[in-house]
Design an enzyme around this catalytic site. Structure first.
Site, short mmCIF file in Angstrom:
data_model
loop_
_atom_site.label_atom_id
_atom_site.label_comp_id
_atom_site.label_asym_id
_atom_site.label_seq_id
_atom_site.Cartn_x
_atom_site.Cartn_y
_atom_site.Cartn_z
N ASP A 145 -100.01 46.68 31.03
CA ASP A 145 -99.47 47.22 32.27
C ASP A 145 -99.70 48.72 32.39
O ASP A 145 -100.27 49.21 33.38
CB ASP A 145 -97.97 46.92 32.38
N ARG A 167 -84.43 50.32 26.17
CA ARG A 167 -84.82 50.93 27.44
C ARG A 167 -84.00 52.17 27.80
O ARG A 167 -84.56 53.16 28.26
CB ARG A 167 -84.75 49.90 28.56
N ASP A 217 -86.19 44.86 32.91
CA ASP A 217 -86.46 46.21 32.45
C ASP A 217 -86.51 47.23 33.58
O ASP A 217 -86.19 48.40 33.38
CB ASP A 217 -87.76 46.25 31.65
N SER A 220 -96.69 38.36 27.09
CA SER A 220 -95.93 39.58 27.35
C SER A 220 -95.04 39.82 26.14
O SER A 220 -94.19 39.00 25.81
CB SER A 220 -95.07 39.41 28.62
#
Length: 407
Positions: free
Chosen positions: A16, A97, A126, A178
Site C-alpha cells: 500500500d 496504531r 486501522d 495482508s
C-alpha cells in the site's frame, strides 16, 4: 483538489505505502513527501527501507525506534487490564496504531507539513485508529487516505500500478496476504483466508512459529517473574519487558503456542477472518492472569474482568487517547500493586498448562482452604451465612405459597 506543499506519510514499505508515494506526487503536483517508518519490532522488514522510500519519490525517511515505549506504555497496560477482543484477539495491530500516529504527528509538526497520509483501506479498522490518534494531537491537520479516493480497487490493481512504475515489491499475486507484523504479533488476512470454510495452510503462512502438530514431543517449561504486574524476569534471569517478550516469542513459537484463527467484528460493521500469531503475548497474558488469581481479592478480580471487555473495545476501536481509557488504566494500575510473584508454565503442542505459582502477596490460605482438619474455620458459621444470603429467596417462596403459586 486542495494542494499541499509537504505531506508526511505513515510508511511501512509494504504494498500500500509503496504505491502511495508516487500516487501522492502525481495527484498533488509539486508536493514533497516525507516518509515515516515506526520500528515497533518488524525486524527485517525495515531493511533497505530508506533506499526504497527515496527511490519511489520520498524526500527522506524517518525510522523511529519505538519498541521500548510500545511495550512499556501500550502493551503492558493492555495486558495488565486483561483486555482481549472477542475472547481471542490480543490486540497486536490495535495498540500499535496509536503510538505510530502520535509519532507521525510529531514529525509532521517538526517538518511543518500541510497534511498527513496513511495507507489504510476504507474497509478496515486501522483508518479509525490512525485518524483518531491524529485528531488527539493535531485536531486540525488534514488527513489523506488514498484508498478512499483513488482509482485502484484491489491489491491486484496496486500490483499493476507498482509494476508500471517500476516499484520493487516483496509480494506476488499468489502470496499477497495482508499482513501486519510487530514485536507482539503477526496477522494474516486475504486470499484464501477470506473464505471461513478454508483451513489455513499453516506450513505456508506461519512465520513466528510452527503449528502444534510440528511442535516438539517434549514439553518446555518457563518461569515468569512479575513485579507489580510488570514482567521482570524469565527463568530467573532479570530482563526488560521487551527482552522477555522477544524470548517468549521464540519459545512459544517453537511450541506451537499463540495461534488464533477467528472471524471478528470490525468497528466499521463487517465481519472479517484473520489468522494471528501471538506466541509470547499469549504466554504473558496467561501467566499474568494466573498470578492475579492469587493476589487479587474476589470483588476486584471480578470487576476487573468486566472492565477488561470495555478496555479491549476501546483499544480495538482506536480510542486509546480517550478519557475513559486513561481512567480505566488508572484503575488497573492500582490493582497491580500486589501482583508480584512467579508463575511456572508448561508449553506443549500449542497448550499452556499451569505448573505452579507463588507470591508474597498471595491471598490463598492452605490452612483455611484445606479439606483436612483445621482450627481456623468454623464450618457451622456457614449455616448463618446461608440463612442470611438466602433470605430474599425464602421470602419470595413464602409469598408464592401464600398466593397459591406452585412450581
Amino acid at each position: 483538489m486542495t494542494q499541499y506543499k509537504k505531506i508526511v506519510l505513515a510508511y511501512s514499505g509494504g504494498l500500500d505505502t509503496s504505491v502511495i508515494i508516487p500516487w501522492l506526487k502525481e495527484h498533488y503536483e509539486g508536493c514533497e513527501v516525507v516518509a515515516v517508518a515506526a520500528d515497533v519490532g518488524q525486524g527485517a522488514e525495515l531493511s533497505g527501507l530508506e533506499e526504497k522510500a527515496v527511490k519511489t519519490g520520498a524526500s527522506k525517511l524517518y525510522i523511529l525506534d519505538m519498541r521500548e515505549e510500545f511495550v512499556n506504555d501500550y502493551i503492558i497496560p493492555t495486558m495488565q487490564a486483561g483486555a482481549v477482543y472477542e475472547n481471542k484477539y490480543l490486540l497486536g495491530t490495535s495498540f500499535a496504531r496509536p503510538i505510530i500516529a502520535k509519532k507521525i504527528v510529531e514529525i509532521a509538526k517538526k517538518e511543518k507539513a500541510d497534511a498527513i497520509a496513511h495507507g489504510c483501506t476504507g474497509k478496515g479498522n486501522d483508518q479509525v485508529r490512525f485518524e483518531l490518534a491524529i485528531k488527539a494531537f493535531a485536531p486540525n491537520m488534514p488527513i489523506i487516505a488514498p484508498w478512499r479516493t483513488w482509482e485502484m480497487k484491489s491489491r491486484d490493481d496496486e500490483i499493476d500500478y507498482a509494476e508500471k512504475k517500476g516499484i520493487p515489491l516483496n509480494v506476488s499475486r499468489q502470496t499477497s496476504y495482508s499482513k501486519d507484523k510487530n514485536l507482539w504479533h503477526l496477522s494474516h488476512e486475504g486470499l484464501d483466508l477470506e473464505d471461513p470454510a478454508n483451513e489455513p495452510d499453516y506450513d505456508k503462512i506461519l512465520e513466528m512459529g510452527v503449528s502444534p502438530e510440528k511442535a516438539p514431543d517434549q514439553p518446555s517449561y518457563v518461569t515468569l517473574t512479575f513485579e507489580k504486574g510488570v514482567p521482570a524476569a524469565l527463568n530467573g534471569q532479570k530482563m526488560t519487558a521487551l527482552e522477555i517478550i522477544t524470548e517468549l516469542n521464540k519459545i512459544g513459537g517453537a511450541n506451537g503456542v499463540g495461534l488464533i484463527d477467528m472471524v471478528e467484528n470490525r468497528l466499521v460493521g463487517m465481519k472479517s477472518r484473520g489468522v494471528y500469531e501471538t506466541p509470547g503475548g499469549t504466554i504473558l497474558y496467561t501467566a499474568h492472569e494466573l498470578l492475579e488469581t492469587l493476589c487479587l481479592d474476589r470483588d476486584t478480580q471480578h470487576y476487573k474482568e468486566q472492565i477488561a471487555l470495555k478496555f479491549a473495545e476501546l483499544v480495538y476501536y482506536g480510542q486509546w487517547f480517550s478519557p475513559l481509557r486513561e481512567a480505566l488504566s488508572a484503575f488497573v494500575s492500582t490493582t497491580q500493586q500486589t501482583v508480584t510473584g512467579q508463575v511456572k508454565l508448561k508449553l506443549y503442542k500449542g497448550n499452556i498448562i499451569p505448573a505452579g505459582m507463588t507470591s508474597p502477596y498471595s491471598l490463598y490460605s492452605e490452612q483455611i482452604a484445606t479439606f483436612g482438619e483445621d482450627d481456623v474455620y468454623d464450618q457451622m458459621d456457614s449455616q448463618g451465612f446461608i440463612n442470611l444470603f438466602g433470605l430474599p429467596i425464602k421470602v419470595k417462596a413464602m409469598l408464592d405459597e401464600t398466593l397459591g403459586k406452585s412450581l
